[in-house]
Write a protein that holds these residues in place. Structure first.
Motif, short mmCIF file in Angstrom:
data_model
loop_
_atom_site.label_atom_id
_atom_site.label_comp_id
_atom_site.label_asym_id
_atom_site.label_seq_id
_atom_site.Cartn_x
_atom_site.Cartn_y
_atom_site.Cartn_z
N TYR A 22 0.85 -1.20 0.00
CA TYR A 22 0.00 0.00 0.00
C TYR A 22 0.88 1.24 0.00
O TYR A 22 0.54 2.26 -0.59
N SER A 51 -3.78 -11.29 12.84
CA SER A 51 -4.47 -10.09 12.42
C SER A 51 -3.50 -9.13 11.73
O SER A 51 -2.38 -8.95 12.18
N GLY A 52 -3.94 -8.59 10.61
CA GLY A 52 -3.11 -7.62 9.90
C GLY A 52 -2.07 -8.26 8.99
O GLY A 52 -1.21 -7.57 8.45
N CYS A 53 -2.14 -9.58 8.78
CA CYS A 53 -1.12 -10.24 7.97
C CYS A 53 -1.43 -10.15 6.48
O CYS A 53 -0.64 -10.57 5.65
N GLY A 54 -2.59 -9.61 6.13
CA GLY A 54 -2.88 -9.38 4.72
C GLY A 54 -3.87 -10.36 4.10
O GLY A 54 -3.93 -10.50 2.89
N LYS A 55 -4.68 -10.98 4.94
CA LYS A 55 -5.67 -11.93 4.42
C LYS A 55 -6.69 -11.21 3.54
O LYS A 55 -7.00 -11.67 2.44
N SER A 56 -7.22 -10.09 4.05
CA SER A 56 -8.21 -9.36 3.27
C SER A 56 -7.59 -8.82 1.99
O SER A 56 -8.23 -8.79 0.93
N THR A 57 -6.34 -8.40 2.10
CA THR A 57 -5.64 -7.88 0.93
C THR A 57 -5.57 -8.96 -0.15
O THR A 57 -5.84 -8.70 -1.33
N GLU A 170 -13.92 -13.52 6.71
CA GLU A 170 -14.37 -13.70 8.09
C GLU A 170 -15.88 -13.60 8.21
O GLU A 170 -16.39 -12.80 8.99
N HIS A 203 -10.52 -16.45 11.48
CA HIS A 203 -9.58 -16.36 12.59
C HIS A 203 -9.57 -17.66 13.38
O HIS A 203 -8.77 -17.83 14.29
N ARG A 221 3.08 -9.81 9.08
CA ARG A 221 3.49 -8.88 8.06
C ARG A 221 5.00 -8.91 7.86
O ARG A 221 5.72 -8.86 8.84
#
Ligand SMILES: Nc1ncnc2c1ncn2[C@@H]1O[C@H](COP(=O)(O)OP(=O)(O)OP(=O)(O)O)[C@@H](O)[C@H]1O
Ligand SMILES: [Mg+2]
Lengths: 264, 264
Positions: A22, A51-57, A170, A203, A221
């Motif tokens: 990003y 959390s925040g590791c880029g799954k949604s990305t 999720e 999760h 990350r």
């Protein structure tokens, strides 16, 4: 599952060296990097990771809503270069439109994309609703439904255009544990009746093992693939699956990879 | 110490009646104070004197003044809606436009309209168009801000859903963003309708031959204080009714946009 179509042998969704940053500043690590994964047609792949590791990305890159800054995503050999309509998305929150009835919410993708829908589409919406156990709720408004029912509507909405790929970010994490288990089994039933290629972010390690054919474990990350685990537990999976020793072994193994405590 | 309320039906009717009883008590107190201290009418007329003054004025005269004020207020209100909502949409679409226009809007909003009104009348003449413009200047800002806020609060997921469907931007605006903004637009409308009355009255204070604002000013300048008060109360009632009609139309046309009963 037996899959007669010749397409099974080929990879359906292919991620080759996919990554995204990003922040253009090279000092900042990318959100996701170097993901290689081949998903077979009608395969159910779960993705777990801190959390925040880029799954949604990752999911958004498969949907075509976000372009990779490295590598490429291809579906059936064709590079993904923008939003594609053979993808159904289910979000963490059901995000139904509060001013529409349940049936109209399900039909919304058609009305939104083409400006209209037919009688046949309405019939199909009703059939899908019945399949998801929502008979008799078609005329209700979303706020008259429980959270679990709303999320079922969200799933039905994603199925309306009969997409080849179902992307779920999720989808059950806002639900209580009991509703969550039930809706998971119902999802499997729907998926077995209408096979789709599913990318399912969660999760919950137990949920991933219970539902998926394979589980992709991502690292902190910058998100990369730590492991891809084959879930060799036969289908159909039921509430009994949880008490099988193989289930315990697999969840134990996955747990070792995850530093954050498991939510479920 | 807390006031304890009776239970059930009695409690409900007490809650309903409380503001009316309080209002009635205030009026009674007012009447008593006026009589006890024998206050002269030009200092503070008693409520009874105000009522008397109200009925001394012919109904047809009241309606002429009412219509003059209402016409300007409603025209200004309508014009403001017609301009503010498209401007808000355009500002949400384009950051450039938003950056360009926002400071100007703030300047207009923070300039006291009372100070600008005489200049507008000099510039445009003492006719309805200049009065409508004054009303517009007052009502415009809250409408733009509330619409823009509402449009901004559209859940990101729905915007993604729209993009993933590759739907035209026009439908994203009309089928998702504007409906989502409805509750905010209505809170803007409630503020704007009362401001519209204020705008119309301010314009009449500067230059007019009829209207409730003019009536109050003219009554005051002839020391007919009870009559001025009668005009003031009439104006307050009209303003309240307009405010309520905005609420009623929201209930009638957009019932889903109201918070659910009981959740207050
Ligand atoms: N639009 C964006 N702009 C900048 N950074 C972003 C953006 N979206 C996500 N990120 C960052 O990228 C990283 C990965 O985000 P992402 O949402 O993909 O993680 P996730 O694994 O889905 O997290 P979670 O489990 O909390 O949902 C995070 O560090 C996040 O802060
Ligand atoms: Mg996420």
């Amino acid at each position: 599952m037996t899959e007669p179509a010749p397409a099974t042998n080929r990879s359906f969704v292919r991620l080759s060296g996919v990554g995204h940053r990003y922040d253009p500043d090279p000092a900042v690590p990318p959100a996701v990097t170097g993901i290689n994964l081949d998903i077979r047609r009608h395969e159910f792949v779960a993705v777990v990771g801190p959390s925040g590791c880029g799954k949604s990305t990752l999911l958004r890159m498969v949907s075509g809503l976000l372009m990779p800054t490295e590598g490429e995503v291809s579906v059936f050999g064709k590079q993904v270069s923008g939003p594609r309509d053979d993808v159904g998305i289910v979000f963490q929150k059901p995000t139904l439109l509060p001013w529409l009835t349940v049936r109209k919410n399900v039909l919304f993708p058609l009305r939104h994309k083409y400006g209209r829908y037919s009688r046949a589409d309405e019939k199909r919406a009703d059939e899908l609703l019945a399949m998801a156990g929502l008979e008799g709720f078609a005329g209700k408004r979303p706020d008259e439904l429980s959270g679990g029912m709303q999320q079922r509507v969200g799933i039905v909405r994603a199925l309306l255009l009969n997409p080849d790929i179902l992307l779920m970010d999720e989808p059950f994490s806002a639900l209580d544990a009991m509703t969550r288990e039930q809706i998971g089994f119902d999802l499997l039933k729907i998926w077995e009746e209408n096979p789709k290629t599913v990318l399912f972010i969660t999760h919950s390690i137990a949920e991933a093992v219970l539902l998926a054919d394979r589980v992709l474990v991502m690292s902190k990350r910058p998100g990369t693939v730590l492991e891809v685990l084959d879930v060799d537990i036969p289908r159909p999976r039921t509430a009994h699956t949880i008490s099988e020793p193989r289930f315990g072994q697999l969840t134990e193994r996955l747990r070792k990879h995850i530093y954050a405590p498991d939510a479920a | 110490m807390r006031l304890t309320l009776p239970e059930g039906r009695a409690r409900a009717s007490l809650l309903m009646a409380a503001p009316w009883l309080f209002f009635l008590a205030l009026i009674l107190l007012w009447e008593l104070v006026c009589r006890a201290f024998a206050l002269p009418e030009y200092v503070l007329p008693a409520p009874s004197a105000i009522v008397e003054a109200f009925f001394k004025v012919e109904m047809s005269r009241w309606f002429t003044h009412l219509w003059a004020t209402l016409k300007v207020a409603l025209m200004g209100f309508a014009a403001s809606i017609l301009v503010a909502i498209p401007v808000a949409i355009a500002m949400m679409r384009s950051e450039l436009l938003s950056r360009t226009l926002y400071p100007l809007l703030v300047v207009i909003q923070s300039t006291p309209v009372v100070a600008v009104a005489p200049l507008i009348i000099v510039l445009m003449g003492s006719d309805d168009p200049s009065r409508v413009l004054i009303t517009c200047l007052l009502t415009f800002f809250p409408l733009v801000v509330s619409t823009a806020t509402g449009i901004n609060e559209t859940p990101e997921e729905l915007v993604e859903l729209s993009r993933s469907l590759d739907a035209p931007l026009r439908r994203e605006t009309w089928q998702i963003r504007i409906p989502y903004a409805i509750p905010h637009i209505f809170s803007g409308l409630r503020v704007a309708i009362t401001l519209a009355i204020i705008g119309a009255v301010v314009a009449e204070f500067v230059a007019a031959e009829e209207g409730l604002g003019y009536f109050i000013q003219f009554s005051t300048s002839f020391f007919r204080i009870p009559q001025a008060f009668a005009g003031l109360f009439f104006l307050a009632v009209v303003s309240l009714l307009l405010f309520k009609s905005v609420q009623w139309s929201q209930q009638l046309f957009f019932p889903w946009s109201l918070p659910r009963k009981g959740s207050h």
